[in-house]
Design a protein around this motif. Sequence first.
Motif, short mmCIF file in Angstrom:
data_model
loop_
_atom_site.label_atom_id
_atom_site.label_comp_id
_atom_site.label_asym_id
_atom_site.label_seq_id
_atom_site.Cartn_x
_atom_site.Cartn_y
_atom_site.Cartn_z
N UNK A 7 0.81 -1.20 0.00
CA UNK A 7 0.00 0.00 0.00
C UNK A 7 0.86 1.26 0.00
N UNK A 8 1.83 1.34 0.90
CA UNK A 8 2.66 2.53 0.99
C UNK A 8 4.11 2.12 0.84
N UNK A 9 4.62 2.19 -0.38
CA UNK A 9 5.94 1.69 -0.73
C UNK A 9 7.05 2.43 0.02
N UNK A 10 6.89 3.74 0.23
CA UNK A 10 7.92 4.53 0.91
C UNK A 10 8.16 4.04 2.33
N UNK A 11 7.18 3.40 2.94
CA UNK A 11 7.32 2.83 4.28
C UNK A 11 6.94 1.37 4.25
N UNK A 12 7.57 0.63 3.36
CA UNK A 12 7.20 -0.77 3.18
C UNK A 12 7.55 -1.65 4.38
N UNK A 13 8.41 -1.18 5.27
CA UNK A 13 8.76 -1.96 6.45
C UNK A 13 7.67 -1.90 7.52
N UNK A 14 6.75 -0.97 7.39
CA UNK A 14 5.63 -0.91 8.33
C UNK A 14 4.60 -1.97 7.94
N UNK A 15 4.05 -2.62 8.92
CA UNK A 15 3.12 -3.72 8.66
C UNK A 15 1.67 -3.28 8.57
N UNK A 16 1.30 -2.24 9.34
CA UNK A 16 -0.09 -1.79 9.40
C UNK A 16 -0.16 -0.28 9.43
N UNK A 17 -1.32 0.21 9.04
CA UNK A 17 -1.63 1.63 9.20
C UNK A 17 -2.95 1.75 9.93
N UNK A 18 -2.94 2.55 10.99
CA UNK A 18 -4.14 2.86 11.73
C UNK A 18 -4.57 4.25 11.27
N UNK A 19 -5.67 4.31 10.55
CA UNK A 19 -6.14 5.56 9.96
C UNK A 19 -7.22 6.12 10.87
N UNK A 20 -6.95 7.27 11.44
CA UNK A 20 -7.87 7.90 12.39
C UNK A 20 -8.74 8.89 11.62
N UNK A 21 -9.69 8.35 10.90
CA UNK A 21 -10.52 9.17 10.00
C UNK A 21 -11.34 10.18 10.78
N UNK A 22 -11.91 9.77 11.87
CA UNK A 22 -12.62 10.66 12.78
C UNK A 22 -12.11 10.34 14.18
N UNK A 23 -11.57 11.35 14.85
CA UNK A 23 -10.97 11.10 16.15
C UNK A 23 -11.17 12.31 17.04
N UNK A 24 -12.09 12.18 17.99
CA UNK A 24 -12.32 13.25 18.96
C UNK A 24 -12.04 12.77 20.38
N UNK A 25 -11.50 11.56 20.51
CA UNK A 25 -11.30 10.96 21.82
C UNK A 25 -9.84 10.96 22.27
#
Length: 141
Positions: A88-106
């Motif tokens: 998915x993200x070649x520039x950071x291919x060593x990362x295994x997961x991405x946590x996308x905080x699409x809406x975050x008010x907490x």
Amino acid sequence: MTRVKKIKLILDDEIEFPIIGISSALSDYRLAWELNTHLDWSFQKGEDCFNLPNKNKDLMAYEYYIHENEDDFSKFFLVKNKQKASTLFIQNEKLDFFLILRENYAYTSEDLILELRKVNGVVAVFSFTSKNFEFSEYLND
């Protein structure tokens, strides 16, 4: 008579949101379970897939897990970086997961990163914003 001054308002449609990179040897379902257990979240496998461009600009279907909480107005996505022989993200291919905080008010990003580092199986955590990712325009839902 005074001249009326015109002011031009330019609205930027793209909303910036935090994305957290996670290094972990766990499988996607196991990491989702660990996050649910440690942070009292409710990640579930998404019914559809994200259709995101790969390095050749072809759209690929990426599976994800979703956590939605109406009480604290949060909507998070957990996406495995390498799926179906595509990164998915070649520039950071060593990362295994991405946590996308699409809406975050907490959570503040700093507090969340500290909590994620305590989760079993998480080796490292890195902070990004959606501006760092070419695919962020596909995550506006």
